[in-house]
Design an enzyme around this catalytic site. Structure first.
Site, short mmCIF file in Angstrom:
data_model
loop_
_atom_site.label_atom_id
_atom_site.label_comp_id
_atom_site.label_asym_id
_atom_site.label_seq_id
_atom_site.Cartn_x
_atom_site.Cartn_y
_atom_site.Cartn_z
N ASN A 10 62.65 25.16 19.68
CA ASN A 10 61.37 25.40 20.35
C ASN A 10 60.77 24.04 20.71
O ASN A 10 60.24 23.35 19.83
CB ASN A 10 60.45 26.17 19.40
CG ASN A 10 59.04 26.33 19.95
OD1 ASN A 10 58.80 26.10 21.14
ND2 ASN A 10 58.11 26.73 19.09
N TRP A 11 60.88 23.68 21.97
CA TRP A 11 60.41 22.35 22.40
C TRP A 11 58.89 22.27 22.42
O TRP A 11 58.32 21.19 22.56
CB TRP A 11 60.92 22.03 23.80
CG TRP A 11 62.39 21.82 23.93
CD1 TRP A 11 63.35 22.03 22.97
CD2 TRP A 11 63.08 21.35 25.09
NE1 TRP A 11 64.59 21.72 23.48
CE2 TRP A 11 64.45 21.30 24.78
CE3 TRP A 11 62.68 20.97 26.38
CZ2 TRP A 11 65.42 20.88 25.69
CZ3 TRP A 11 63.64 20.56 27.29
CH2 TRP A 11 65.00 20.52 26.94
N LYS A 12 58.22 23.40 22.34
CA LYS A 12 56.75 23.45 22.48
C LYS A 12 56.32 22.72 23.76
O LYS A 12 57.06 22.74 24.74
CB LYS A 12 56.07 22.87 21.23
CG LYS A 12 56.64 23.45 19.95
CD LYS A 12 55.76 23.19 18.76
CE LYS A 12 56.47 23.63 17.50
NZ LYS A 12 55.61 23.71 16.35
N HIS A 96 54.56 33.37 18.39
CA HIS A 96 54.55 32.11 17.63
C HIS A 96 53.16 31.91 17.04
O HIS A 96 52.15 32.23 17.68
CB HIS A 96 54.94 30.94 18.52
CG HIS A 96 55.24 29.70 17.74
ND1 HIS A 96 54.23 28.88 17.27
CD2 HIS A 96 56.40 29.16 17.31
CE1 HIS A 96 54.79 27.89 16.59
NE2 HIS A 96 56.09 28.03 16.60
N GLU A 98 51.34 29.42 16.81
CA GLU A 98 50.43 28.61 17.64
C GLU A 98 49.80 29.47 18.73
O GLU A 98 48.65 29.25 19.13
CB GLU A 98 51.19 27.41 18.23
CG GLU A 98 51.49 26.39 17.14
CD GLU A 98 52.75 25.57 17.34
OE1 GLU A 98 53.27 25.52 18.46
OE2 GLU A 98 53.21 24.96 16.36
N GLU A 168 58.36 32.55 10.01
CA GLU A 168 57.86 31.17 10.02
C GLU A 168 56.56 31.10 9.23
O GLU A 168 55.48 31.40 9.77
CB GLU A 168 57.58 30.73 11.46
CG GLU A 168 58.80 30.76 12.35
CD GLU A 168 58.67 29.75 13.48
OE1 GLU A 168 59.52 28.86 13.55
OE2 GLU A 168 57.70 29.83 14.26
N GLY A 174 55.62 22.33 11.24
CA GLY A 174 55.19 20.99 11.64
C GLY A 174 54.52 20.19 10.54
O GLY A 174 53.92 19.15 10.79
N SER A 214 59.69 23.34 9.51
CA SER A 214 60.16 22.04 9.03
C SER A 214 61.63 22.03 8.62
O SER A 214 62.00 21.37 7.65
CB SER A 214 59.26 21.54 7.88
OG SER A 214 57.94 21.34 8.36
N GLY A 235 61.41 23.47 15.49
CA GLY A 235 60.43 22.82 16.36
C GLY A 235 60.73 21.35 16.51
O GLY A 235 61.57 20.93 17.31
N GLY A 236 60.06 20.51 15.71
CA GLY A 236 60.15 19.06 15.85
C GLY A 236 61.59 18.53 15.94
O GLY A 236 61.90 17.69 16.79
#
Ligand code: PEP
Length: 252
Positions: A10-12, A96, A98, A168, A174, A214, A235-236
């Protein structure tokens, strides 16, 4: 039949157009042949170019990170599921944390988005997970059950078969804090038992349930080694080709 293992990135809201092209190129160069499905969930502006870069590579798929619930119309700035499908994507992340937190997306809206995705032939990667306060109160199983039931359990068996679930925990996204392998396993088993109650044991056994929060190259193998964890939503670490591919390799 056995269930599919998957690693989705997930590049966000990261990477401009050229950076996105470079990242995909690096991933493609490093990826070994694998039975794991690898999904790149990019910002909308990248979908077209990423589709072209991965079109001849088996097991590499494209996904979006959001969609609108209506098929078309006067919704300025929004993107429909049919548009996403038309550029060659097969997946879309829905729910998600977010989007729940910053864009007020609730269970009822997410249920509509899941249906819209399926109607356009997209497979939803449906995210669920509790905030830290819920985990501290010990009510995470009830909360996740509510999220899963509200968004997914009106689907027909045939529709549900297309869904991927990502657990998640919000406190792990994150933050560098990962759920322990035991915490992940416990929740994944719980989700699988909910599916068994609704759609039967066979469907539950076939459903891909990802862990997200994470995940890094150093902890991926232990988490993915849990019996009910079928891969990860990353993610990251999906923004660095070496890390992302190392995480994919953890499933081998
Ligand atoms: C995510 O955004 O879905 C996620 C899991 O992020 P991170 O891996 O950075 O925690």
């Amino acid at each position: 039949m056995s269930r599919t293992t998957m690693v989705a990135g997930n590049w966000k809201m990261n990477k401009n157009y050229q950076e996105g092209r470079d990242l995909v190129k690096s991933i493609v160069e490093r990826l070994q042949p694998t039975d794991t499905k690898v999904v790149l969930c990019t910002p909308f502006v990248h979908l077209n170019s990423v589709a072209a870069s991965i079109k001849d590579i088996s097991n590499l798929y494209l996904g979006a990170q959001n969609c609108h619930q209506e098929a078309s119309g006067a919704y300025t700035g929004e993107i429909s599921t049919a548009m996403i499908k038309s550029v060659g994507a097969d997946y879309v992340i829905i729910g998600h944390s977010e989007r729940r937190k910053y864009f007020g997306e609730d269970d009822a809206l997410l249920a509509q988005k899941v249906k819209a995705a399926l109607e356009s032939g997209l497979k939803p990667i449906f995210c669920c997970g509790e905030e830290l306060s819920v985990r501290e109160a010990g009510t995470q199983n009830d909360l996740v059950a509510e999220q899963v039931k509200a968004a997914l359990f009106d689907l027909s068996e045939e529709q549900f078969a297309e869904v991927v679930i990502a657990y998640e925990p919000v406190w792990a996204i994150g933050t560098g804090k990962t759920a322990s392998p035991e915490q992940a396993q416990e929740m994944h088993k719980h989700i699988r038992s909910l599916i068994a109650d609704q759609y039967g044991a066979e469907r539950a056994d076939l459903t891909t349930i990802l862990y997200g929060g994470s995940v890094k190259p150093k902890n991926a193998k232990e988490i993915f080694g849990q019996p009910d964890v079928d891969g990860g939503l990353i993610g990251g670490a999906s923004l660095k080709a070496d890390d992302f591919v190392a995480i994919v390799d953890s499933t081998l």
